[in-house]
Design a protein around this motif. Structure first.
Motif, short mmCIF file in Angstrom:
data_model
loop_
_atom_site.label_atom_id
_atom_site.label_comp_id
_atom_site.label_asym_id
_atom_site.label_seq_id
_atom_site.Cartn_x
_atom_site.Cartn_y
_atom_site.Cartn_z
N VAL A 142 105.06 -66.54 5.50
CA VAL A 142 106.30 -66.29 6.24
C VAL A 142 105.99 -65.82 7.66
N GLY A 143 104.95 -65.01 7.82
CA GLY A 143 104.57 -64.50 9.13
C GLY A 143 103.75 -65.48 9.96
N ASP A 144 103.45 -66.62 9.38
CA ASP A 144 102.66 -67.66 10.07
C ASP A 144 101.37 -67.08 10.64
N TRP A 145 100.63 -66.36 9.77
CA TRP A 145 99.37 -65.80 10.22
C TRP A 145 98.36 -66.91 10.48
N PRO A 146 97.43 -66.66 11.41
CA PRO A 146 96.41 -67.67 11.70
C PRO A 146 95.36 -67.74 10.60
N ALA A 147 94.66 -68.87 10.50
CA ALA A 147 93.54 -69.06 9.56
C ALA A 147 93.90 -68.65 8.14
N GLN A 148 95.01 -69.18 7.66
CA GLN A 148 95.47 -68.75 6.35
C GLN A 148 94.52 -69.17 5.23
N GLY A 149 93.86 -70.30 5.37
CA GLY A 149 92.90 -70.74 4.36
C GLY A 149 91.74 -69.77 4.23
N GLU A 150 91.15 -69.40 5.42
CA GLU A 150 90.03 -68.46 5.43
C GLU A 150 90.47 -67.09 4.90
N MET A 151 91.67 -66.65 5.29
CA MET A 151 92.16 -65.37 4.83
C MET A 151 92.41 -65.37 3.32
N ALA A 152 92.87 -66.51 2.79
CA ALA A 152 93.12 -66.61 1.35
C ALA A 152 91.81 -66.45 0.58
N ILE A 153 90.74 -67.08 1.09
CA ILE A 153 89.44 -66.96 0.42
C ILE A 153 88.98 -65.51 0.40
N ARG A 154 89.09 -64.83 1.56
CA ARG A 154 88.65 -63.44 1.63
C ARG A 154 89.55 -62.53 0.78
N ARG A 155 90.82 -62.90 0.72
CA ARG A 155 91.75 -62.12 -0.10
C ARG A 155 91.36 -62.21 -1.58
N VAL A 156 90.93 -63.38 -2.01
CA VAL A 156 90.48 -63.57 -3.39
C VAL A 156 89.24 -62.72 -3.65
N VAL A 157 88.33 -62.65 -2.67
CA VAL A 157 87.13 -61.84 -2.82
C VAL A 157 87.51 -60.37 -3.00
N ALA A 217 87.46 -47.17 -2.10
CA ALA A 217 86.45 -48.22 -2.17
C ALA A 217 87.05 -49.58 -1.87
N ILE A 218 88.23 -49.86 -2.41
CA ILE A 218 88.87 -51.16 -2.16
C ILE A 218 89.27 -51.27 -0.70
N ALA A 219 89.81 -50.19 -0.13
CA ALA A 219 90.21 -50.22 1.28
C ALA A 219 89.00 -50.43 2.18
N ALA A 220 87.88 -49.77 1.86
CA ALA A 220 86.66 -49.94 2.66
C ALA A 220 86.13 -51.36 2.55
N PHE A 221 86.13 -51.89 1.33
CA PHE A 221 85.66 -53.27 1.14
C PHE A 221 86.58 -54.25 1.84
N ASN A 222 87.87 -54.00 1.79
CA ASN A 222 88.83 -54.88 2.48
C ASN A 222 88.59 -54.84 3.99
N TYR A 223 88.30 -53.65 4.51
CA TYR A 223 88.03 -53.51 5.96
C TYR A 223 86.79 -54.31 6.34
N TYR A 224 85.77 -54.22 5.48
CA TYR A 224 84.54 -54.96 5.78
C TYR A 224 84.80 -56.46 5.76
N VAL A 225 85.50 -56.95 4.76
CA VAL A 225 85.72 -58.39 4.60
C VAL A 225 86.55 -58.97 5.74
N PHE A 226 87.56 -58.22 6.21
CA PHE A 226 88.48 -58.78 7.20
C PHE A 226 88.16 -58.34 8.63
N ASN A 227 87.37 -57.29 8.81
CA ASN A 227 87.16 -56.80 10.17
C ASN A 227 85.69 -56.80 10.63
N ILE A 228 84.77 -56.79 9.71
CA ILE A 228 83.36 -56.73 10.10
C ILE A 228 82.65 -58.05 9.81
#
Length: 379
Positions: free
Chosen positions: A39-54, A95-106
């Motif tokens: 709905v928000g038309d975020w960029p790179a939705q395919g790549e974000m979906a993969i990282r979201r699954v991780v 732990a989940i928040a830290a891992f999420n930060y690493y996957v999406f920001n680092i």
């Protein structure tokens, strides 16, 4: 003993149910975030979906560890289990928040943004304590997500324990009911034996050895038949009638000229089931207060008829009308010992409000006991 201990540590919520609840919660999370990105038309939705699954797989693993922790507290008080859930959810959320930060920001953030947006985000991320703030902020929402699953698990566990306690209570109640039925059922035989021995004593004192011997043989047959049956089991009406005939044969030795017997039961009803010896106190009552108190022949009549889904059993005698001061004797539970009261108690325990015992006196004398029970067939 070993099996008993293992049974005590069996979790109230099975592992399969716990895993399905964890997967259901995280699947809901993935669907909501994915819809929000679309709905928000975020960029790179395919790549974000993969990282979201991780991140989701990582979260499922930590939630499962929390489940194992809660399962270890299965036998603790509910308050301790709630505190354990809250305490365990905090490190999981961090732990989940830290891992999420690493996957999406680092980890390769340039693959999620174009060059212009990436430069702006990178500059913002270089602010002091940005990572810590981002992780703490994300962990708060993660905490409420995880504690929601933990609350569901505790609710399922508590409900399972309540059901287990209810089943145990039901078993205890059934055991108590069976014990009471056994007690009431076993009361019949001593009561009957007491009356019969009195009659036997009378025959011996009157020097009637032949009649006494016949009564002893009939008494032996009666007890051999009645004691072989399980007091909690129903019997065919034909067997119950057979027992009453044995008893009436005993009483016929006492009252050879006065006791007359009639059995009026349709053949198709002989196979229906009734509580064992349920007619015994009623027949005894008819002998004691009808035949014994009369100077003329008295007929004891046992009949049965089907009335819809119910069976009506009747034990009646045509004895003498009572004298005024004796008018209540024939009908008195107190006077009759365990007689009518025993029958009523057994009916109430066995059938509840579905069964009934009514007694009345016809105008021309005698006494009638009508017993109504559900019509049970041997399936």
């Amino acid at each position: 003993m070993r099996k008993f201990e293992i049974a005590n540590h069996k979790p109230s919520v099975g592992q399969q149910v716990a895993i399905l609840s964890i997967l259901g919660f995280w699947l809901f999370y993935v669907i909501i975030i994915t819809l929000r990105a679309a709905v928000g038309d975020w960029p790179a939705q395919g790549e974000m979906a993969i990282r979201r699954v991780v991140v989701t797989i990582f979260g499922i693993g930590l939630t499962y560890i929390l489940y194992l922790l809660l399962r270890q507290c299965e036998n603790k008080a509910l308050s301790i289990r709630i505190l354990t859930a809250f305490a365990g959810a905090i490190p999981c959320a961090l732990a989940i928040a830290a891992f999420n930060y690493y996957v999406f920001n680092i980890y390769s953030p340039e693959n999620l943004l174009d060059e212009k947006n990436f430069a702006a985000i990178r500059e913002y991320m270089e602010q002091e304590n940005y990572a810590l703030k981002a992780i703490v902020e994300d962990s708060i929402s993660r905490f409420f997500f995880i504690i929601s699953w933990a609350s569901l698990y505790l609710a399922l566990s508590y409900a399972a324990k309540v059901r287990s306690v209810e089943r145990k209570a039901a078993r205890f109640a059934q055991a108590a009911q069976d014990a009471e039925l056994r007690s009431l059922r076993y009361q019949v035989n001593p009561h009957f034996l007491f009356n019969t021995l009195n009659s036997l004593s009378t025959l011996v004192m009157r020097s009637h050895p032949g009649e006494a011997e016949k009564m002893i043989l009939n008494l032996s047959k009666f007890y051999r038949t009645s004691l072989s049956a399980d007091p909690l089991e129903d019997v065919a009406l034909s067997e119950e009638v057979h027992l009453q005939n044995l008893y009436l044969d005993i009483e016929a030795v006492r009252f050879p000229e006065r006791l007359k017997v009639e059995i009026d039961i349709p053949e198709e009803l002989m196979t229906v089931l009734v509580p064992g010896l349920i007619l015994q106190p009623l027949v005894e009552n008819a002998i004691k207060h009808g035949v014994a108190h009369s100077k003329r022949p008295v007929t004891v009549r046992i009949s049965a008829q089907a009335q819809g889904d119910f069976l009506k059993l009747t034990v009646a005698d045509d004895g003498e009308p009572p004298q005024r001061k004796e008018s209540s004797c024939h009908n008195s539970d107190n006077n009759n010992g365990i007689g009518l009261a025993n029958v009523r108690d057994r009916l109430e325990i066995r059938f509840g409000k579905q069964a009934d015992l009514k007694t009345y006196r016809p105008e021309n004398g005698g006494f009638v006991a009508e017993l109504t029970i559900p019509l049970l067939t041997d399936i």
